[in-house]
Motif scaffolding. Structure first.
Motif, short mmCIF file in Angstrom:
data_model
loop_
_atom_site.label_atom_id
_atom_site.label_comp_id
_atom_site.label_asym_id
_atom_site.label_seq_id
_atom_site.Cartn_x
_atom_site.Cartn_y
_atom_site.Cartn_z
N LEU A 229 0.83 -1.21 0.00
CA LEU A 229 0.00 0.00 0.00
C LEU A 229 0.86 1.26 0.00
CD1 LEU A 229 -2.80 -1.06 2.47
CD2 LEU A 229 -3.13 -0.35 0.10
N GLN A 230 1.93 1.26 0.76
CA GLN A 230 2.82 2.42 0.80
C GLN A 230 3.48 2.65 -0.56
OE1 GLN A 230 5.27 1.12 4.06
NE2 GLN A 230 4.10 2.28 5.57
N GLN A 231 3.86 1.58 -1.23
CA GLN A 231 4.47 1.70 -2.55
C GLN A 231 3.46 2.24 -3.57
OE1 GLN A 231 5.80 -2.35 -2.88
NE2 GLN A 231 7.85 -1.87 -2.11
N LEU A 232 2.25 1.74 -3.51
CA LEU A 232 1.21 2.24 -4.41
C LEU A 232 0.90 3.72 -4.14
CD1 LEU A 232 -1.15 -0.85 -4.39
CD2 LEU A 232 0.03 0.08 -6.40
N ASP A 233 0.82 4.09 -2.86
CA ASP A 233 0.57 5.49 -2.50
C ASP A 233 1.68 6.39 -3.02
OD1 ASP A 233 -1.82 4.92 -1.25
OD2 ASP A 233 -0.97 4.91 0.77
N PHE A 234 2.93 5.95 -2.89
CA PHE A 234 4.06 6.74 -3.38
C PHE A 234 3.95 6.95 -4.89
CE2 PHE A 234 8.27 7.09 -5.24
CZ PHE A 234 8.81 8.15 -4.52
N ALA A 235 3.69 5.86 -5.63
CA ALA A 235 3.57 5.98 -7.08
C ALA A 235 2.41 6.89 -7.47
CB ALA A 235 3.39 4.59 -7.69
N LEU A 236 1.30 6.81 -6.75
CA LEU A 236 0.15 7.66 -7.05
C LEU A 236 0.44 9.13 -6.77
CD1 LEU A 236 -2.65 5.29 -5.78
CD2 LEU A 236 -2.37 6.11 -8.13
N ALA B 71 -4.54 3.34 -9.14
CA ALA B 71 -5.61 3.72 -8.21
C ALA B 71 -6.57 2.56 -7.99
CB ALA B 71 -6.36 4.95 -8.73
N GLN B 72 -6.89 1.85 -9.06
CA GLN B 72 -7.77 0.68 -8.94
C GLN B 72 -7.08 -0.43 -8.15
OE1 GLN B 72 -8.83 -1.25 -12.63
NE2 GLN B 72 -10.74 -2.00 -11.75
N GLN B 73 -5.80 -0.65 -8.43
CA GLN B 73 -5.04 -1.67 -7.70
C GLN B 73 -4.96 -1.33 -6.22
OE1 GLN B 73 -1.13 -2.31 -9.33
NE2 GLN B 73 -0.54 -3.70 -7.69
N GLN C 291 -8.22 -2.11 -4.44
CA GLN C 291 -8.40 -3.53 -4.21
C GLN C 291 -7.51 -4.03 -3.06
OE1 GLN C 291 -7.50 -5.07 -8.10
NE2 GLN C 291 -9.54 -4.67 -8.89
N VAL C 292 -6.25 -3.61 -3.05
CA VAL C 292 -5.33 -4.04 -1.98
C VAL C 292 -5.82 -3.50 -0.64
CG1 VAL C 292 -2.97 -3.83 -1.10
CG2 VAL C 292 -3.35 -4.30 -3.52
N ALA C 293 -6.26 -2.23 -0.61
CA ALA C 293 -6.75 -1.64 0.63
C ALA C 293 -7.99 -2.38 1.13
CB ALA C 293 -7.05 -0.16 0.43
N PHE C 294 -8.90 -2.73 0.22
CA PHE C 294 -10.11 -3.46 0.61
C PHE C 294 -9.74 -4.80 1.23
CE2 PHE C 294 -13.46 -6.53 -0.32
CZ PHE C 294 -14.53 -5.95 0.34
N GLN C 295 -8.85 -5.54 0.58
CA GLN C 295 -8.42 -6.84 1.11
C GLN C 295 -7.75 -6.68 2.48
OE1 GLN C 295 -5.92 -8.21 -2.05
NE2 GLN C 295 -7.63 -8.82 -3.34
N PHE C 296 -6.90 -5.66 2.62
CA PHE C 296 -6.21 -5.40 3.88
C PHE C 296 -7.22 -5.12 4.98
CE2 PHE C 296 -4.27 -2.82 7.10
CZ PHE C 296 -3.00 -3.36 7.27
N GLU C 297 -8.19 -4.25 4.70
CA GLU C 297 -9.17 -3.88 5.71
C GLU C 297 -10.07 -5.05 6.11
OE1 GLU C 297 -9.74 0.86 5.08
OE2 GLU C 297 -10.95 -0.44 3.81
#
Length: 102
Positions: A31-38, A62-64, A67-73
């Motif tokens: 999630l941190q890596q995706l946030d950084f890229a976004l 953003a879509q990925q 999905q990752v955030a939903f699974q994490f939560e």
């Protein structure tokens, strides 16, 4: 709150923190890596709004991330407050550790 109650609360938090597995940390890092890229793509698109490839990449990430955030939560509990994340019953925000504590 008495000293004894505070000690019990700290001990309970420590026990909860120890229950986290490697998958938790792996998903949090993802999630941190995706946030950084976004964030980087957002800054780039602010100055290059007509770059279709960058916009497509932003939307894909953003879509990925969603999905990752939903699974994490669903597995570990909410990531964001103020209506950005749902909570199962009972109210999960009283549980720790929170993502910013690890």
């Amino acid at each position: 709150m008495s000293d004894q109650q505070e000690e019990q609360q700290v001990e309970q938090q420590g026990q909860q923190e120890r229950k986290l597995d490697e998958h938790y940390y792996h998903k949090l890092l993802e999630l941190q890596q995706l946030d950084f890229a976004l964030v980087e793509l957002t800054l780039y698109l602010d100055t290059h709004p007509n770059d279709l490839h960058a916009l497509q990449q932003f939307n894909q990430l953003a879509q990925q991330r969603q999905q990752v955030a939903f699974q994490f939560e669903m597995q570990y509990g909410p990531l964001l407050q103020f209506g950005h994340s749902y909570s199962r019953f009972p109210w999960q925000w009283s549980e720790s550790p929170w993502p910013w504590q690890v």
